[in-house]
Design an enzyme around this catalytic site. Sequence first.
Site, PDB file in Angstrom:
ATOM      1  N   SER A  88      -0.441  -6.882  -6.505  1.00 45.59           N
ATOM      2  CA  SER A  88      -1.154  -5.604  -6.430  1.00 45.59           C
ATOM      3  C   SER A  88      -2.090  -5.403  -7.611  1.00 45.59           C
ATOM      4  O   SER A  88      -1.737  -5.665  -8.761  1.00 45.59           O
ATOM      5  CB  SER A  88      -0.154  -4.448  -6.410  1.00 45.59           C
ATOM      6  OG  SER A  88       0.529  -4.386  -5.201  1.00 45.59           O
ATOM      7  N   ASP A 131      -6.625   3.520  -3.511  1.00 47.70           N
ATOM      8  CA  ASP A 131      -5.528   2.868  -4.222  1.00 47.70           C
ATOM      9  C   ASP A 131      -6.073   2.099  -5.431  1.00 47.70           C
ATOM     10  O   ASP A 131      -6.092   0.866  -5.443  1.00 47.70           O
ATOM     11  CB  ASP A 131      -4.780   1.931  -3.264  1.00 47.70           C
ATOM     12  CG  ASP A 131      -3.562   1.284  -3.897  1.00 47.70           C
ATOM     13  OD1 ASP A 131      -3.081   1.816  -4.916  1.00 47.70           O
ATOM     14  OD2 ASP A 131      -3.094   0.255  -3.365  1.00 47.70           O
ATOM     15  N   HIS A 172      -0.865   2.410  -6.804  1.00 52.48           N
ATOM     16  CA  HIS A 172       0.569   2.357  -6.495  1.00 52.48           C
ATOM     17  C   HIS A 172       1.352   1.551  -7.527  1.00 52.48           C
ATOM     18  O   HIS A 172       2.580   1.461  -7.445  1.00 52.48           O
ATOM     19  CB  HIS A 172       0.814   1.838  -5.071  1.00 52.48           C
ATOM     20  CG  HIS A 172       0.643   0.376  -4.873  1.00 52.48           C
ATOM     21  ND1 HIS A 172      -0.475  -0.175  -4.285  1.00 52.48           N
ATOM     22  CD2 HIS A 172       1.458  -0.668  -5.153  1.00 52.48           C
ATOM     23  CE1 HIS A 172      -0.336  -1.485  -4.219  1.00 52.48           C
ATOM     24  NE2 HIS A 172       0.830  -1.812  -4.744  1.00 52.48           N
TER      25      HIS A 172
END
Length: 261
Positions: free
Chosen positions: A213, A120, A65
């Site tokens: 992230s 992810d 992402h």
Amino acid sequence: MWFLILFLALSLGGIDAAPPVQSRIVGGFKCEKNSQPWQVAVYYHKEHICGGVLLDRNWVLTAAHCYVDECEVWLGKNQLFQEEPSAQNRLVSKSFPHPGFNMTLLTFEKLPPGADFSNDLMLLRLSKPADITDVVKPIDLPTKEPKLDSTCLVSGWGSITPTKWQKPDDLQCMFTKLLPNENCAKAYLLKVTDVMLCTIEMGEDKGPCVGDSGGPLICDGVLQGTVSIGPDPCGIPGVSAIYTNLVKFNSWIKDTMMKNA
């Protein structure tokens, strides 16, 4: 039910690329200098957006992402806003998001109930090999599943406040503990799968946030995961965070690196 938040640092170039995002560690502490030599900072148009992990001289692993059309990375940094002679800058020549990651989920302001955020992760091919030094070192992929209740360390330059984006200068670290995935399944409306890891932060008001992230989750000294998603706002006491379970992706990671060497 808590809203989900992707730990991405900004709305990219006016594109609604992700739900409202947060990516710093809330309630963490300053990492010991050069203690995380595999830590990577991912940038988009000179703006820090995500973390990452150096796997070898040519490859960085981060979250799918975090995908943008062009990016660069910094290696060997301890301080985000300071010039450091030992730090290395590299452009990314090509990005390889996992083919099983549902990119359409990034168009939602809030993830819909039942959304599957599996897979992810993304590989970044560096345009020039990293120089391996005392402060820039790769880390090996895991060879077996982590043990439940393991104490893990997560690191990043994500936001240090839960509701207002505030990036730290110093790389932040935080201890967390692995839980059964059922704990995350109870806390979230999204689908929790076996390619995810569930953690609970050791203390109140702690957790990864915007900008974290793709950063590393190190359990008992072994890289086991990368930061994926968590509650909004960050660091809600008793609410778990979710990481990508890397041992499930060893074959894809190694095959992708080999085919694009």
